[in-house]
Design a protein around this motif. Structure first.
Motif, PDB file in Angstrom:
ATOM      1  N   PHE A   1       6.778  -5.541   0.348  1.00  0.00           N
ATOM      2  CA  PHE A   1       5.838  -4.027   0.283  1.00  0.00           C
ATOM      3  C   PHE A   1       4.536  -4.534   0.396  1.00  0.00           C
ATOM      4  O   PHE A   1       3.907  -5.250   0.415  1.00  0.00           O
ATOM      5  CB  PHE A   1       5.963  -3.618  -1.469  1.00  0.00           C
ATOM      6  CG  PHE A   1       7.428  -3.417  -1.906  1.00  0.00           C
ATOM      7  CD1 PHE A   1       7.813  -2.220  -2.038  1.00  0.00           C
ATOM      8  CD2 PHE A   1       8.324  -4.411  -2.560  1.00  0.00           C
ATOM      9  CE1 PHE A   1       9.114  -1.743  -2.747  1.00  0.00           C
ATOM     10  CE2 PHE A   1       9.290  -4.257  -2.850  1.00  0.00           C
ATOM     11  CZ  PHE A   1       9.760  -3.000  -3.092  1.00  0.00           C
ATOM     12  N   ARG A   2       3.953  -3.441   1.194  1.00  0.00           N
ATOM     13  CA  ARG A   2       2.685  -3.136   1.683  1.00  0.00           C
ATOM     14  C   ARG A   2       2.080  -2.002   1.357  1.00  0.00           C
ATOM     15  O   ARG A   2       2.792  -0.914   1.820  1.00  0.00           O
ATOM     16  CB  ARG A   2       2.276  -3.545   3.096  1.00  0.00           C
ATOM     17  CG  ARG A   2       2.660  -4.893   3.639  1.00  0.00           C
ATOM     18  CD  ARG A   2       2.496  -5.119   4.967  1.00  0.00           C
ATOM     19  NE  ARG A   2       2.788  -6.487   5.263  1.00  0.00           N
ATOM     20  CZ  ARG A   2       3.111  -6.624   6.433  1.00  0.00           C
ATOM     21  NH1 ARG A   2       2.845  -5.816   7.769  1.00  0.00           N
ATOM     22  NH2 ARG A   2       3.274  -7.979   6.834  1.00  0.00           N
ATOM     23  N   ASN A   3       1.000  -1.877   0.400  1.00  0.00           N
ATOM     24  CA  ASN A   3       0.671  -0.619  -0.120  1.00  0.00           C
ATOM     25  C   ASN A   3       1.900   0.613  -0.766  1.00  0.00           C
ATOM     26  O   ASN A   3       1.814   1.437  -0.501  1.00  0.00           O
ATOM     27  CB  ASN A   3       0.024   0.405   1.162  1.00  0.00           C
ATOM     28  CG  ASN A   3      -1.132  -0.343   1.474  1.00  0.00           C
ATOM     29  OD1 ASN A   3      -1.934  -0.994   0.984  1.00  0.00           O
ATOM     30  ND2 ASN A   3      -1.186  -0.321   3.203  1.00  0.00           N
ATOM     31  N   ASP A   4       2.607  -0.585  -1.276  1.00  0.00           N
ATOM     32  CA  ASP A   4       3.517   0.256  -2.442  1.00  0.00           C
ATOM     33  C   ASP A   4       4.690   0.870  -1.450  1.00  0.00           C
ATOM     34  O   ASP A   4       5.436   1.590  -1.919  1.00  0.00           O
ATOM     35  CB  ASP A   4       3.093   1.373  -3.326  1.00  0.00           C
ATOM     36  CG  ASP A   4       2.082   0.837  -4.286  1.00  0.00           C
ATOM     37  OD1 ASP A   4       2.331  -0.536  -4.939  1.00  0.00           O
ATOM     38  OD2 ASP A   4       1.113   1.435  -4.636  1.00  0.00           O
ATOM     39  N   ARG A   5       4.765   0.517  -0.265  1.00  0.00           N
ATOM     40  CA  ARG A   5       5.647   1.047   0.647  1.00  0.00           C
ATOM     41  C   ARG A   5       6.691  -0.234   0.898  1.00  0.00           C
ATOM     42  O   ARG A   5       6.193  -1.211   1.533  1.00  0.00           O
ATOM     43  CB  ARG A   5       5.129   1.431   2.067  1.00  0.00           C
ATOM     44  CG  ARG A   5       6.301   2.124   2.673  1.00  0.00           C
ATOM     45  CD  ARG A   5       5.748   2.712   4.097  1.00  0.00           C
ATOM     46  NE  ARG A   5       6.686   3.176   5.033  1.00  0.00           N
ATOM     47  CZ  ARG A   5       6.429   3.791   6.166  1.00  0.00           C
ATOM     48  NH1 ARG A   5       5.206   3.946   6.734  1.00  0.00           N
ATOM     49  NH2 ARG A   5       7.535   3.894   6.972  1.00  0.00           N
TER      50      ARG A   5
ATOM     51  N   HIS B   1       7.676  -1.085  11.825  1.00  0.00           N
ATOM     52  CA  HIS B   1       7.014  -2.063  11.389  1.00  0.00           C
ATOM     53  C   HIS B   1       7.435  -3.597  11.961  1.00  0.00           C
ATOM     54  O   HIS B   1       6.959  -4.469  11.240  1.00  0.00           O
ATOM     55  CB  HIS B   1       6.874  -2.103  10.056  1.00  0.00           C
ATOM     56  CG  HIS B   1       5.829  -0.985   9.361  1.00  0.00           C
ATOM     57  ND1 HIS B   1       4.785  -0.996   9.333  1.00  0.00           N
ATOM     58  CD2 HIS B   1       6.375   0.280   8.956  1.00  0.00           C
ATOM     59  CE1 HIS B   1       4.271   0.300   8.722  1.00  0.00           C
ATOM     60  NE2 HIS B   1       5.432   0.997   8.359  1.00  0.00           N
TER      61      HIS B   1
ATOM     62  N   SER C   1       0.695  -8.228   1.300  1.00  0.00           N
ATOM     63  CA  SER C   1       2.033  -8.006   0.787  1.00  0.00           C
ATOM     64  C   SER C   1       2.371  -8.553  -0.365  1.00  0.00           C
ATOM     65  O   SER C   1       1.849  -9.398  -0.894  1.00  0.00           O
ATOM     66  CB  SER C   1       2.818  -8.872   1.972  1.00  0.00           C
ATOM     67  OG  SER C   1       2.517  -8.441   3.354  1.00  0.00           O
ATOM     68  N   GLU C   2       3.430  -7.846  -0.984  1.00  0.00           N
ATOM     69  CA  GLU C   2       4.098  -8.244  -2.171  1.00  0.00           C
ATOM     70  C   GLU C   2       5.361  -8.237  -1.987  1.00  0.00           C
ATOM     71  O   GLU C   2       6.135  -7.381  -1.435  1.00  0.00           O
ATOM     72  CB  GLU C   2       3.755  -7.380  -3.116  1.00  0.00           C
ATOM     73  CG  GLU C   2       4.505  -7.712  -4.530  1.00  0.00           C
ATOM     74  CD  GLU C   2       4.472  -6.514  -5.664  1.00  0.00           C
ATOM     75  OE1 GLU C   2       4.867  -6.734  -6.934  1.00  0.00           O
ATOM     76  OE2 GLU C   2       4.217  -5.246  -5.169  1.00  0.00           O
TER      77      GLU C   2
END
Length: 417
Positions: A57-61, A94, A2-3
């Motif tokens: 964000f995870r995988n830019d989503r 999610h 995660s970001e």
């Protein structure tokens, strides 16, 4: 992986979609309303220095996000910086993937890195946040009072409707009140502007020597779809610096009896029933044996100390009731391991110092959630002890510990975020 980072204006549309699904009770999936929300969020983030939007964000989503707030709060007469979080929302697809937990962990670490020692929030579920170390704040009481139950004074000649040109006078009134009231936040520019921009809100102020010394912010609420004269007056905010200001505002409320069914007043004041003639809320309910129902009450704003050492530094100019004692304080904090600590406090006639080591007279142990509430003055040490929420090594020191952490003034806050 995660970001978590600040959401840019282009990403706010995705966040509004998530928020709309997460809060269907207050957000409608109408395109025009969503566009207006995106515009409002973008303007707030660009122009309001008291908040920012963050996303996970995870995988830019984008999977979820939150709004962080930067406030100044009166802590026993000294204003300190505190952090707040609101609008925590996770994509419906999610949920139960630890996104909310990661957002809250980031929220705490973000403000710890800024050297801030206390954070606050309004919980969607109090028990959920209690487990994360947040302690209960003061209760909010909702009264539904007949207008003629408010005192009728000799005059309301100093009252007048306020408009945007009175903004700074209102700010000054609110700030003077906040300076004298433990727990209050300074009002942000956006909050102040919002008071005058909502067409459903009326503001009436008490003016004395060209100063606003009190004001009431209110709206009307329909009580019937068929009877247009059957309405309640809902108090959104009421500030008064003097008994004279309160009496004239009360006189205004009293004289609305011909048009208003009930005055709805949400307040943290514990002694409202001493002001009004009939505090009953119209339900006609009796509690055993003959206690008349007067109001609804609820828990809301929650406090969390994220740095125990730091909060005592914030309180270095606060006298702890002239108590002298040596105390070993053990704080249980399972969510923030670095805050799961023991320290020794030396109180000399009420002035506290943190000792790195040494002897002590008594040891007390409690969870960080209860410690946060106790230090704010929401609950006493003795009450926590009798409820089994704290431990003490020597019960002969129970009254001493109660005095040490006792506050005659419970915190008040009317800031919403």
């Amino acid at each position: 992986m995660s970001e978590i980072r600040k959401i840019n204006n282009e990403e706010l549309k995705e966040f509004v979609d998530i928020v709309t699904n997460a809060y269907p009770g207050i957000m409608q999936p109408i395109e025009e309303m969503k566009e207006a929300t995106i515009k409002r969020f973008s303007e707030r983030q660009d122009q309001d220095e008291s908040l920012d939007f963050f996303g996970l964000f995870r995988n830019d989503r984008l999977l979820g996000g939150m709004r962080l707030h930067y406030y100044q709060m009166n802590l026993f007469g000294n204003f300190i910086s505190v952090g707040g979080v609101g609008l925590v929302a996770v994509d419906l697809l999610h949920k139960k993937e630890k996104a909310a937990k990661e957002l809250l962990e980031y929220f705490l670490s973000f403000f710890l890195d800024k050297g801030i020692n206390m954070v606050l929030l309004y919980p969607f579920r109090p028990d959920f946040y209690k487990k994360m170390g947040f302690g209960y704040g003061p209760k909010m009481h909702q009264y539904r009072i007949t207008p003629d139950s408010f005192p009728l004074g000799p005059s309301k000649s100093r009252l007048r409707f306020l408009s945007l040109i009175d903004k700074e006078k209102v700010r000054d009134c609110y700030s003077r009140y906040a300076l004298k009231t433990h727990g209050m936040f300074y009002k942000t520019d956006a909050e102040l502007e919002g008071m005058f921009k909502n067409p459903e809100i009326r503001i009436i102020g008490y003016e004395d020597n060209s100063e606003i010394k009190g004001y009431i912010q209110f709206s009307f609420e329909k009580r019937s779809q068929t009877n247009f004269v059957y309405n309640d007056l809902v108090i959104k905010e009421m500030i008064y610096e003097t008994p004279e200001a309160l009496l004239e505002i009360s006189t205004f409320l009293h004289t609305q009896a011909d048009q208003v069914n009930r005055i709805v007043w949400n307040t943290q004041e514990e002694y409202v029933h001493f002001l009004i003639e009939d505090p009953r809320n119209g339900s006609h309910n009796l509690l055993p044996s003959v206690y008349h129902e007067t109001n609804l009450s609820g828990v809301g704003l929650m406090y969390r100390i994220i740095n125990v050492h730091g909060i005592f530094e914030d309180l270095k100019d606060h006298n702890f009731n002239h108590v002298s004692a040596k105390v070993k304080l053990k704080i249980k904090d399972t969510f923030l391991p670095q805050n799961n600590i023991e320290l020794i406090l030396h109180a000399h006639n009420g002035w506290l110092e943190i000792a790195s080591n040494g002897d002590y007279d008594v040891k007390i142990s409690l969870d960080v959630s209860d410690f946060s509430s106790m230090l704010m003055g929401v609950v006493t040490f003795k009450e926590l002890y009798l409820l089994g929420r704290t431990e003490i090594s020597n019960s002969e020191y129970l009254e001493t510990m109660n005095r040490l952490f006792f506050s005659i003034e419970k915190p008040r806050s009317i800031s919403l975020f």
